[in-house]
Enzyme design. Structure first.
Site, PDB file in Angstrom:
ATOM      1  N   ARG A 155      28.748 -58.547 -29.046  1.00  0.00           N
ATOM      2  CA  ARG A 155      28.946 -59.963 -28.429  1.00  0.00           C
ATOM      3  C   ARG A 155      28.636 -59.597 -26.766  1.00  0.00           C
ATOM      4  NH1 ARG A 155      34.543 -60.836 -31.171  1.00  0.00           N
ATOM      5  NH2 ARG A 155      33.440 -59.935 -32.749  1.00  0.00           N
ATOM      6  N   LYS A 211      35.603 -46.155 -34.371  1.00  0.00           N
ATOM      7  CA  LYS A 211      35.717 -46.346 -35.667  1.00  0.00           C
ATOM      8  C   LYS A 211      36.241 -45.444 -36.547  1.00  0.00           C
ATOM      9  CE  LYS A 211      31.695 -49.285 -35.958  1.00  0.00           C
ATOM     10  NZ  LYS A 211      32.571 -50.823 -36.179  1.00  0.00           N
TER      11      LYS A 211
HETATM   12  N1  BES Z   1      28.484 -53.387 -35.771  1.00  0.00           N
HETATM   13  C1  BES Z   1      30.006 -53.848 -36.260  1.00  0.00           C
HETATM   14  C2  BES Z   1      29.754 -54.863 -37.266  1.00  0.00           C
HETATM   15  C3  BES Z   1      29.466 -54.425 -38.648  1.00  0.00           C
HETATM   16  C4  BES Z   1      30.379 -54.071 -39.640  1.00  0.00           C
HETATM   17  C5  BES Z   1      28.250 -54.404 -38.898  1.00  0.00           C
HETATM   18  C6  BES Z   1      30.217 -53.564 -40.891  1.00  0.00           C
HETATM   19  C7  BES Z   1      27.709 -53.855 -40.148  1.00  0.00           C
HETATM   20  C8  BES Z   1      28.656 -53.569 -41.000  1.00  0.00           C
HETATM   21  C9  BES Z   1      30.475 -54.467 -34.977  1.00  0.00           C
HETATM   22  O1  BES Z   1      30.292 -54.184 -33.687  1.00  0.00           O
HETATM   23  C10 BES Z   1      32.062 -54.229 -35.153  1.00  0.00           C
HETATM   24  O2  BES Z   1      32.374 -53.219 -34.980  1.00  0.00           O
HETATM   25  N2  BES Z   1      32.686 -55.450 -35.463  1.00  0.00           N
HETATM   26  C11 BES Z   1      34.269 -55.296 -35.418  1.00  0.00           C
HETATM   27  C12 BES Z   1      34.620 -56.143 -34.441  1.00  0.00           C
HETATM   28  C13 BES Z   1      36.429 -56.206 -34.304  1.00  0.00           C
HETATM   29  C14 BES Z   1      36.663 -54.824 -33.487  1.00  0.00           C
HETATM   30  C15 BES Z   1      36.669 -57.274 -33.297  1.00  0.00           C
HETATM   31  C16 BES Z   1      34.483 -55.641 -36.818  1.00  0.00           C
HETATM   32  O3  BES Z   1      33.853 -56.684 -37.580  1.00  0.00           O
HETATM   33  O4  BES Z   1      35.358 -55.365 -37.519  1.00  0.00           O
HETATM   34 MN    MN Z   2      31.440 -52.424 -33.058  1.00  0.00          MN
END
Ligand code: BES
Ligand code: MN
Ligand code: ZN
Length: 510
Positions: free
Chosen positions: A359, A284
């Site tokens: 997932r 991230k």
């Molecule tokens: N835990 C995150 C989703 C999330 C984002 C929760 C903001 C709470 C606040 C999840 O694991 C994630 O990183 N999702 C990505 C998926 C993408 C890389 C396919 C997203 O939603 O950007």
């Molecule tokens: Mn994630």
């Protein structure tokens, strides 16, 4: 805010909470108390609109109890809460309407509080559900008793939080209030875990919390970890958790009522329990990582729900919780984009993005539930996608559910708990989006189309007989609703415990 709220009896209160609708007079019993006209003067003040959330304060002489030999001395603080327009009123509105009064009491420190909303509520509709009204008020008081400063140390002058005793008028209202307090307790457990930082709340810590809960409430708790994860082919947990020294595990919690039939099918609740989400090698960026201690909130909600189920709801059928716990970190042992995983149901997954990790661990939970638990239905909760936050904000949770009966039950639980859900679509085209050129499916399509739906579509490959609707399944993406950015209604800035009360209601009506 408050230290504790207990129901109890006393002769004379220090404070009294009453309600007033915008478009009707004070109820008769409150008007009768207002011998010196202080309440009438207060509600006539310009700052009191009668709108839900408005509050005004007045002082009346302490009424002398029946049969007392001397007249009472001192005053009673009267808090008048606005209830909005009578026609538009819903009992669930009380969660927000009464919250300002509870916040006020946190600073005034009146220990004995009488609540008489039953008279105002009864005056607009004799058939109004006083029990649900009481429950909503109890939830507000309970939720405002969460210790949001638990991690402040010696460097902060912490004010004492007052403990209050509440006497609620109206038998049904009082009964509901007690239920509301109990449900809030369960939600507060979830919130405390959500708040716990990732250096403390590791997967092993979550397992310990589950064991503690199990011991306290007579639930069977099993933790699958280490070699057992390999034996059970829980490849999502193994791979997502590989890079962290805080090892992954699947936590199974079982509620089984004494008289349950041997073959009674359980409801299975699955929670994403990512104790920290760095994104993994698809790291991230910028500030995207901050707050990812709350990526375990699906699991925290499921744990809190098990508390409510075992302590308060006590359904006649079994309920099994599966918490898929891991830390998504980085090291030379991390799983990578381009890896291919083979799940225990035979489905192969090409990893395209290690940040779509939730997932992958939920897939283990779904496979396990379908194969081992003979579920009557499955509900999963996960902070799965940023996309659902873009789509629905913090107002609704994204819901995916093709089963009419289960969806109706979830919608009705959302109504009674005030935890709103909005259905998002599923279609075979979305499932096709997840097809991989080299494996069966990929974990994230780089085209970024319909992100929250991609998550749900991915998960559907792990629900046994999904296309034939064999097992009722509901996926709740809670990424937008699990926490709030500011104080609002019965919540302070921080985790909301979203899902605990909804799941409790769902179980209650199943
Ligand atoms: N835990 C995150 C989703 C999330 C984002 C929760 C903001 C709470 C606040 C999840 O694991 C994630 O990183 N999702 C990505 C998926 C993408 C890389 C396919 C997203 O939603 O950007
Ligand atoms: Mn994630
Ligand atoms: Zn995540």
């Amino acid at each position: 805010m408050l230290k504790s709220v207990t129901l109890g009896e006393f002769d004379a209160p220090n404070a009294l909470i009453v309600g007033k609708f915008q478009d009707s007079d004070l109820d008769k019993s409150t008007a009768k108390l207002d011998a010196n006209g202080a309440i009438a003067a207060a509600i006539a003040r310009p700052e009191f609109t009668g709108a839900s959330g408005s509050l005004v304060e007045a002082f009346i002489p302490t009424p002398t109890a029946k049969g007392a030999d001397k007249p009472a001395t001192g005053t009673v603080r009267v808090l008048v809460v606005g209830l909005g327009k009578a026609k538009a009123f819903k009992t669930g509105d009380l969660r927000s309407a009464i919250a300002p009064a509870a916040r006020r009491l946190a600073t005034t420190k009146d220990a004995k509080v009488q609540i008489n909303l039953a008279d105002a509520l009864g005056s607009i509709d004799a058939k109004l559900d006083l029990r649900h009204a009481g429950r909503s008020a109890g939830e507000a008081f309970g939720l405002l008793s969460w210790d949001h400063l638990a991690f402040k140390g010696k460097g902060t002058d912490k004010k004492d939080r007052p403990a209050i005793t509440v006497q609620a008028k109206g038998g049904q209202f009082a009964k509901g209030f007690e239920t509301g307090l109990a449900l809030a307790d369960a939600a507060n457990l979830c919130r405390t875990l959500s708040e716990t930082p990732p250096n403390i709340a590791t997967p092993a810590f979550m397992a310990e919390q589950a064991r503690k809960l199990g011991k306290h409430l007579g639930l069977k708790v099993t933790v699958i970890e280490g070699k057992d994860l390999e034996k059970e082919k829980l490849v999502g947990l193994i791979n997502v958790g590989k890079a962290s020294e805080n090892k992954p595990c699947m936590i199974r919690i079982e509620y089984r009522p004494d008289n349950a039939k041997k073959d009674a099918k359980p409801l299975v609740l699955i929670g994403k329990t990512m104790t920290y989400d760095t994104g993994g090698l698809s790291l991230k960026i910028n500030n995207g990582m901050v707050g990812m201690k709350r990526d375990k909130d699906g699991g925290c909600a499921v744990l809190g729900a098990m508390h409510a189920i075992a302590a308060t709801i006590k359904p006649k059928f079994p309920v099994v919780a599966l918490l898929c716990a891991a830390e998504n970190s980085i090291s030379d042992e991390a799983y990578r984009p381009d890896d291919v995983l083979t799940y225990r149901n035979g489905v192969t997954v090409e990893i395209t993005n290690t940040d779509a990790e939730g997932r992958l661990v939920l897939a283990d939970g779904l496979c396990w539930a379908c194969e081992k638990e003979s579920p009557r239905a499955i509900v999963d909760l996960a902070t799965l996608t940023g996309g659902v936050v873009v789509a629905l904000g913090s107002t609704y949770c994204g819901m995916f559910c093709d089963d009419d009966k289960l969806r109706a039950a979830v919608n009705s639980a959302a109504d009674s708990s005030g935890e709103r859900v909005w259905q998002l679509p599923m279609h075979s085209e979305y499932r096709d989006l997840m097809k991989s050129p080299i494996a069966d499916i990929l974990n994230s399509n780089p085209n970024r189309k319909a992100h929250p739906i991609q998550g749900a579509a991915f998960l559907s490959y792990f629900v046994d007989g999904y296309t034939e609707n064999k097992i009722p399944w509901c996926h709740l993406d809670i990424a937008g609703v699990h926490a709030t950015e500011s104080d609002s209604g019965p919540f302070v800035k921080g985790p909301t415990g979203w899902g605990v009360r909804l799941l409790a209601d769902l179980v209650d009506q199943m």
